[in-house]
Design an enzyme around this catalytic site. Sequence first.
Site, PDB file in Angstrom:
ATOM      1  N   GLY A   1       2.628   3.654   1.507  1.00  0.00           N
ATOM      2  CA  GLY A   1       3.241   3.910   2.805  1.00  0.00           C
ATOM      3  C   GLY A   1       3.718   5.325   2.991  1.00  0.00           C
ATOM      4  O   GLY A   1       3.948   5.771   4.110  1.00  0.00           O
TER       5      GLY A   1
ATOM      6  N   ASP B   1       8.897   6.423   7.868  1.00  0.00           N
ATOM      7  CA  ASP B   1       8.514   7.784   8.244  1.00  0.00           C
ATOM      8  C   ASP B   1       7.554   8.437   7.256  1.00  0.00           C
ATOM      9  O   ASP B   1       7.040   9.521   7.509  1.00  0.00           O
ATOM     10  CB  ASP B   1       9.760   8.665   8.430  1.00  0.00           C
ATOM     11  N   GLY B   2       7.319   7.781   6.097  1.00  0.00           N
ATOM     12  CA  GLY B   2       6.372   8.323   5.129  1.00  0.00           C
ATOM     13  C   GLY B   2       6.872   9.529   4.361  1.00  0.00           C
ATOM     14  O   GLY B   2       6.095  10.176   3.660  1.00  0.00           O
TER      15      GLY B   2
ATOM     16  N   GLY C   1       0.818  -1.214   0.000  1.00  0.00           N
ATOM     17  CA  GLY C   1       0.000   0.000   0.000  1.00  0.00           C
ATOM     18  C   GLY C   1       0.847   1.257   0.000  1.00  0.00           C
ATOM     19  O   GLY C   1       2.080   1.229   0.038  1.00  0.00           O
TER      20      GLY C   1
ATOM     21  N   ASP D   1       4.086  -4.604  -7.434  1.00  0.00           N
ATOM     22  CA  ASP D   1       3.395  -3.373  -7.053  1.00  0.00           C
ATOM     23  C   ASP D   1       3.910  -2.184  -7.849  1.00  0.00           C
ATOM     24  O   ASP D   1       3.379  -1.068  -7.722  1.00  0.00           O
ATOM     25  CB  ASP D   1       3.543  -3.105  -5.551  1.00  0.00           C
ATOM     26  N   ASN D   2       4.923  -2.416  -8.704  1.00  0.00           N
ATOM     27  CA  ASN D   2       5.447  -1.355  -9.554  1.00  0.00           C
ATOM     28  C   ASN D   2       5.148  -1.603 -11.027  1.00  0.00           C
ATOM     29  O   ASN D   2       5.837  -1.066 -11.899  1.00  0.00           O
ATOM     30  CB  ASN D   2       6.965  -1.215  -9.361  1.00  0.00           C
TER      31      ASN D   2
ATOM     32  N   ASP E   1       7.184   4.599 -10.787  1.00  0.00           N
ATOM     33  CA  ASP E   1       8.137   4.473  -9.677  1.00  0.00           C
ATOM     34  C   ASP E   1       9.582   4.477 -10.149  1.00  0.00           C
ATOM     35  O   ASP E   1      10.220   3.434 -10.292  1.00  0.00           O
ATOM     36  CB  ASP E   1       7.835   3.229  -8.834  1.00  0.00           C
TER      37      ASP E   1
END
Length: 486
Positions: free
Chosen positions: A94, A127-128, A92, A254-255, A264
């Site tokens: 992040g 930490d996003g 997801g 996921d990419n 990405d």
Amino acid sequence: MTPTAAAEITLSHRFADELPELAVDWQAVEPPAPRLLVLGDALAADLGLDPAYLRTSEGVGFLTGTAVPSGARPVAQAYAGHQFGAFNPRLGDGRALLLGEVEGADGALRDIHLKGSGPTPFSRGGDGLAAVGPMLREYVISEAMHALGIPTTRALAVVATGRTVRRESDLPGAVLARVASSHLRVGTFVLARAMGDVLLLERLVDHAIARHYPHAEGAENRALALLDAVIDAQARLIARWMLVGFVHGVMNTDNMTISGETIDYGPCAFLDTFDVGAVYSSIDQQGRYAYGAQPAIGEWNLARFAEALLPLLAEDTDAAVATAQQSLAAYRETYNAAWAEGMHAKLGGTPDDERTAALVNDMFDMLAIGRVDHTSFFRRLATVARGDREPARALFADPAPFDLWVERWLALDPDADLMDRVNPLYIPRNHLVEEALAAASDDGDLAPLNELVGVIRHPFTARPGLTRYEQPAPEAFGPYVTYCGT
């Protein structure tokens, strides 16, 4: 009417409305001292967004997700993924948020999506946040890919946050605002299948078809039609990567987009010297995502996509598997045809026969043994076709094999003008990208980056005064390593 304020920007939220199981409503963190670094003016205009507004403090708030228009519904998207082959059921966004969808000048929907906007429920202890360098890399490389005619997500803007991001060292923070046809991924479907919710999977298929492949609306088996369309799109995309020497670096499931757009730009690069085993990512220790491995990895990822769709392909599992295998068999045929067509054009319209096949095989052996710069070789071949061999010959420490090869090639009567139309002169060369990112990150100097982007936006047209942008990396640059930025 061109919007001049946030109130005049309409962001729809179809993904969040139609697939709530895959979306978590969320809010971006407030940056302490936001400052716009770069803005894609032409892209903004294509989206119906006023560049002048986006340069205001309110516009920068929009680009960081902290001043979204009324009615918008930012969400973190949920998806799974196979990371270096290992299944991770919970990935997801992040450090990202989907702000919503905007209708462009062509009437098509585009996602506006943030990267580095703060932690979400999918952050997994991270930490996003994001740093200036990696976000500017995404801007540079996506602009280059767009100019090369390769389907890609694009960077709308990069905003410095004024926050320090801690990685191997302390780095200046940034938020990227990027645009895509959608952010549906193979991993999105893998998650829906893992949840065991066939109705959700059906709705996801319907959503993807409506968004990307409306020609499949009336198909007898819509999931099969979607599978076939995605296989075709990805085969053609990866062929185009290979033709220009692009190395994605982290082809996890996921990419990989359902739309067939490149997404990405983390540990990515363009080939310097030709090497099928080229790996530029610091985390790809085994070479899983090496340059020459990309076509096979694309096929592997699509097999995971097909597995996710099995419940919708046929009621009987064996029949569903057989159907999926039949569709997947088309991948290599499509890829090979797209690559061959592109290679024939790169070599000046050479005929599709045994002579060209042997010529191409011998050419790549020659380039690999000679460690010849990939981009320079193809561009300088057009000069050979015009009667001057020396620029291409100079690329070889031992030009004897080239001298023999080029006689065979010239006998096929190559078209130099065609070659110049398909072989770029200017790419984001790795040493120039690093030079530009270092200046921007360390000194706040954006001039090298802006000049580089201005050059690569016109990759096929020679212009005076740009010789340094044509040149291979100097020997002192050494082995190139990139980092994903998390």
